[in-house]
Design an enzyme around this catalytic site. Structure first.
Site, PDB file in Angstrom:
ATOM      1  N   GLY A 167       0.820  -0.660   5.500  1.00 49.22           N
ATOM      2  CA  GLY A 167       1.372  -1.493   6.606  1.00 49.22           C
ATOM      3  C   GLY A 167      -0.002  -2.456   7.092  1.00 49.22           C
ATOM      4  O   GLY A 167       0.087  -2.977   7.951  1.00 49.22           O
ATOM      5  N   THR A 177       0.896  -1.212   0.033  1.00 44.90           N
ATOM      6  CA  THR A 177      -0.045  -0.024  -0.041  1.00 44.90           C
ATOM      7  C   THR A 177       1.127   1.313  -0.067  1.00 44.90           C
ATOM      8  O   THR A 177       1.976   1.157   0.356  1.00 44.90           O
ATOM      9  CB  THR A 177      -0.857  -0.061   1.318  1.00 44.90           C
ATOM     10  OG1 THR A 177      -1.458  -1.411   1.199  1.00 44.90           O
ATOM     11  CG2 THR A 177      -1.754   1.135   1.258  1.00 44.90           C
ATOM     12  N   ASP A 228      -8.583  -9.350   1.686  1.00 43.45           N
ATOM     13  CA  ASP A 228      -8.995  -8.873   3.007  1.00 43.45           C
ATOM     14  C   ASP A 228     -10.450  -9.135   3.246  1.00 43.45           C
ATOM     15  O   ASP A 228     -10.911  -8.577   4.604  1.00 43.45           O
ATOM     16  CB  ASP A 228      -9.146  -7.106   2.433  1.00 43.45           C
ATOM     17  CG  ASP A 228      -7.703  -6.659   2.932  1.00 43.45           C
ATOM     18  OD1 ASP A 228      -6.883  -7.122   3.668  1.00 43.45           O
ATOM     19  OD2 ASP A 228      -7.487  -5.521   2.506  1.00 43.45           O
TER      20      ASP A 228
HETATM   21  O1  DON Z   1      -6.589  -2.369   2.765  1.00 43.50           O
HETATM   22  C1  DON Z   1      -5.880  -2.954   3.662  1.00 43.50           C
HETATM   23  O2  DON Z   1      -6.090  -2.893   4.836  1.00 43.50           O
HETATM   24  C2  DON Z   1      -4.866  -3.769   3.089  1.00 43.50           C
HETATM   25  N1  DON Z   1      -5.220  -4.127   1.895  1.00 43.50           N
HETATM   26  C3  DON Z   1      -3.762  -2.876   3.019  1.00 43.50           C
HETATM   27  C4  DON Z   1      -2.443  -3.409   2.551  1.00 43.50           C
HETATM   28  C5  DON Z   1      -0.906  -2.862   2.974  1.00 43.50           C
HETATM   29  O3  DON Z   1      -0.957  -1.800   3.649  1.00 43.50           O
HETATM   30  C6  DON Z   1       0.210  -3.590   2.536  1.00 43.50           C
HETATM   31  N2  DON Z   1       1.358  -2.612   2.860  1.00 43.50           N
HETATM   32  N3  DON Z   1       2.351  -2.627   3.273  1.00 43.50           N
END
Ligand code: DON
Length: 569
Positions: A474, A382, A424
Site C-alpha cells: 500500500g 507490494t 521511492d
Molecule cells: O517500499 C515502498 O514503500 C513502496 N515501494 C511500496 C509499494 C507498495 O506498497 C505498492 N502496493 N500497493
C-alpha cells in the site's frame, strides 16, 4: 472456516488440467482449480499471503519438514509466478523474524541504486522532475534484491532452495489459471506492457484475459531453473545477468554486470518498543515503516482509545494527527542509514513524541503547514506474507516491485518484471513520488544507496510469547494500515479478520488530506470535515495479512480486498 470457492475455467480446461497435473505436479495443490480462503484456525502452522497457491506452497514445504523460513522462500517464489503484479524476482523486500529461541532476524534485500545513478538523473535540462522515467521502463529499476534475500533467508531454513523452488518452476512451466482480479489487472496494463518492452511479454494477449485463462511463463521457468541449479549466481551472474544487462542496453537502463555481482543483503537490527503490555518488533531504515509505527503508537498510547470507541470521530482524529506528525518526520529525516544518519533515537524518544503531540487540539484539525521540520543534534505493488510454524518461529515478509507490475519492463528471455523502485527516492526535493511522499537530502539518490521504503512487516509478542505477525502493501499507507490493524486488535479487541477488514483511513502530512476507504462511516467523515479536515475517498487501502496465536490455536486472516488467502494445518 470462511472460504470462497473459485471455479476457474470450464469443463474443457478441467479435463486438460487433470492430464497435465498427472504428469508433473509434485505439490498437492491444483493450479487449475483452487480455493481462496479468507480465514481459518489451525493447530500447528499457517501462512497468509497474496495468493492461494503461494500460501499452499508455504504450507506444503512445512508439511515436508521445513520451517517458517522454508515457507517464506517457497511462498515468495510462487508469488513471483502467480502474482506477477507484485510477487517478484526483479524487486526487493524486508524480512523480519523471531525465532523459537527469541532471537530476532532482520534481512534487508531492498533494491539499491546502480553505480551510474546520480542525484539529478531524473531531472531534465530545465531541472524539472521526470517521474515518467523514475516510474516506468528500464531506467526506473533499482538493482533487484529478492533472489539474494531468498538465499539469505535459507540460512535459517531446513530444506535446500533447489527443492523449495520446485513448486514455482512447475507453476511457471505448466501454467496456472488466473483469477478475475489478475485478468483485470493484466488487461488494464496491456498498453504499458507493449510500450515498455521491445518484445511483447507473455502478459500481452490478442484478446482480453478472463478468469480461468491459463498463464504459462516458460522464460521465467528457465530463469528459476538457473537459480535452482546455480544458486544466487543463477540470477546475479551468467545467463540471467547477461539478459538483464542486455535489456538495459535496449533503452536507457543503467544496471551493469558489476552492479548485479556486488549486490548484498544487509542484516538489520529490528526496532523494538512496548505498547500497552505488548512488545512490537518493526523494520528499521531503509524502511520508514518501523519508525513511523513506533511514533504513531507511542503518540496515542496515553489516550483511552477504547473508551472513545472504534472509528469514532475522536479516535480517528487522534490517529490522523499522530500520522500527520510521523510522516512529516519521514520526509525530513528518513533514508538509507548507510548513507544518511537517521536520528532513530531522537525520533522515537518519549520526550520528543510528547512534545510533537503538544500541538494536538481535540476537535480541531492541525494544519500540515504548522508541523515544521524538527532539528536534532544527535550524532499498489507490494505483497505481504505472514507465517507461523509448529516450532514457534514467526516470519513477516513484505516484498515489492513498487508499482503494479513494477517498471512494466520484462527482461526479455528471462521472463521476470523489473521493479520501478528508483521512484521511492526523492528524485527532487519536495517533488511527490508515486505515493505522494516527499523527501529531501536524507533520501536523495546516490550510487549504491537504498531508497526509503514504507514497508512495515511487524511482529508482536505478549509476555514474551508469539502473538501477532502482520504486514501489508500500500505504499505510504502501509505503516498506517499496520497501525490500525494493531490498534483494532489491541485496543478494540477485534478478531484478526475484523481488524484486517474494517475500513481504513490515512494521513501522510502532505498532501494535507485524510484518505478514507469507500466503506468508511459517512457520519464520521462529516464530523471530521466539521473539525477542518479535507476528507477524500479513495480505492482500497492495503491488503493486510495477519496471523495471531494464543499459544494454543493459530488464527490466520487474509485481506478481503484482494485474492489473498490463508492455509495451514
Ligand atoms: O517500499 C515502498 O514503500 C513502496 N515501494 C511500496 C509499494 C507498495 O506498497 C505498492 N502496493 N500497493
Amino acid at each position: 472456516m470462511n472460504s470462497i470457492s473459485y471455479f476457474l475455467g470450464g469443463i474443457f480446461l478441467t479435463l486438460w488440467a487433470a492430464d497435465v497435473r498427472a504428469q508433473t505436479s509434485k505439490a498437492p495443490f491444483n493450479p487449475y482449480h483452487y480455493t481462496i480462503t479468507k480465514n481459518g484456525q489451525f493447530n500447528k502452522a499457517a501462512v497468509a499471503s497474496g495468493h492461494p497457491l503461494a500460501s499452499e506452497a508455504g504450507v506444503y514445504v512445512m508439511r515436508q519438514g521445513g520451517n517458517a523460513f522454508d515457507a517464506a522462500i517457497a511462498t515468495q517464489l510462487v508469488l513471483a509466478v502467480v502474482y506477477p503484479g507484485a510477487g517478484n524476482l526483479g524487486g526487493g523486500g524486508f524480512l523480519i523474524a523471531r525465532k523459537t529461541d527469541g532471537k530476532l532476524v532482520g534481512l534487508d534485500y531492498r533494491e539499491a541504486a546502480p553505480a551510474a545513478a546520480h542525484r539529478n538523473m531524473y531531472l531534465n535540462t530545465a531541472g524539472n522532475a521526470q517521474t515518467q522515467l523514475s516510474q516506468n521502463g528500464r531506467m526506473a529499476a533499482g538493482i533487484p534484491g529478492t533472489v539474494a534475500g531468498l538465499f539469505a533467508t535459507a540460512q535459517h531454513a531446513r530444506l535446500p532452495v533447489a527443492r523449495l523452488i520446485q513448486p514455482a518452476i512447475d507453476l511457471a512451466e505448466q501454467g496456472f489459471v488466473i483469477t478475475a482480479k489478475e485478468a483485470a489487472a493484466l488487461n488494464s496494463h496491456k498498453n504499458d506492457f507493449i510500450q515498455y518492452n521491445s518484445v511483447p511479454p507473455v502478459f500481452v494477449k490478442a484478446t482480453a484475459w478472463k478468469a480461468g485463462d491459463t498463464l504459462v511463463q516458460k522464460e521465467l521457468a528457465a530463469t528459476l531453473r538457473r537459480i535452482q541449479q546455480q544458486g544466487a549466481p543463477g540470477f546475479y551472474e551468467g545467463e540471467t545477468a547477461a539478459l538483464l544487462v542486455a535489456e538495459m542496453q535496449k533503452g536507457n537502463g543503467i544496471i551493469t554486470l558489476e552492479d548485479l555481482r556486488h549486490y548484498t543483503v544487509k542484516e538489520r537490527t529490528p526496532l523494538e518498543f512496548d505498547y500497552k503490555g505488548h512488545h512490537v518488533i518493526g523494520f528499521p531504515p531503509p524502511s520508514s515503516g518501523g519508525i513511523i509505527l513506533w511514533q504513531v503508537m507511542k503518540m496515542i498510547e496515553q489516550y483511552p482509545l477504547a473508551q472513545y470507541g472504534f472509528q469514532s470521530a475522536q479516535a480517528v482524529q487522534l490517529m490522523i494527527e499522530a500520522e500527520r506528525r510521523a510522516f512529516a518526520d519521514r520526509a525530513a529525516h528518513m533514508g538509507d542509514p548507510d548513507f544518511y544518519k537517521v536520528p532513530v533515537q531522537a525520533l522515537t524518544s518519549s520526550t520528543y513524541l510528547q512534545q510533537r503531540m503538544s500541538s494536538f487540539t481535540p476537535g480541531k484539525a492541525t494544519r500540515s503547514s504548522a508541523i515544521t521540520e524538527s532539528r536534532f543534534t544527535e550524532s499498489e505493488e507490494t505483497t505481504h506474507i505472514s507465517i507461523y510454524d509448529a516450532e514457534g518461529n514467526m516470519v513477516s515478509v513484505t516484498t515489492t516491485l513498487n508499482g503494479s507490475y513494477g517498471s512494466k519492463t520484462v527482461v526479455a528471455g528471462a521472463g521476470f518484471l523489473l521493479n520501478n523502485e528508483m521512484d521511492d527516492f526523492s528524485i527532487k526535493p519536495g517533488v511527490p513520488n508515486k505515493y505522494g511522499a516527499v523527501g529531501g537530502e536524507a533520501n536523495a539518490i546516490q550510487p549504491g544507496k537504498r531508497m526509503l521504503s514504507s514497508m512495515c512487516p511487524v511482529l508482536v509478542t505478549r509476555h514474551n510469547k508469539p502473538y501477532i505477525i502482520a504486514g501489508t502493501p500500500g505504499g505510504t499507507t502501509i505503516p498506517t494500515s499496520v497501525f490500525q490493524t494493531l490498534v483494532n486488535m489491541i485496543d478494540f479487541r477485534m478478531s484478526a479478520a475484523d481488524a484486517v477488514n474494517k475500513p481504513k483511513f490515512h494521513h501522510q502530512w502532505l498532501p494535507d488530506e485524510v484518505y478514507v476507504e469507500k466503506s468508511f462511516s459517512p457520519i464520521v467523515k462529516q464530523q471530521l470535515e466539521k473539525m477542518g479536515y479535507t476528507v477524500t475517498e479513495r480505492a482500497a487501502i492495503g491488503r493486510t495479512e495477519v496471523i495471531c496465536t494464543n499459544g494454543k490455536q493459530i488464527t490466520a486472516a487474509a485481506d478481503s480486498r484482494g485474492d489473498d488467502s490463508i492455509a495451514g494445518f
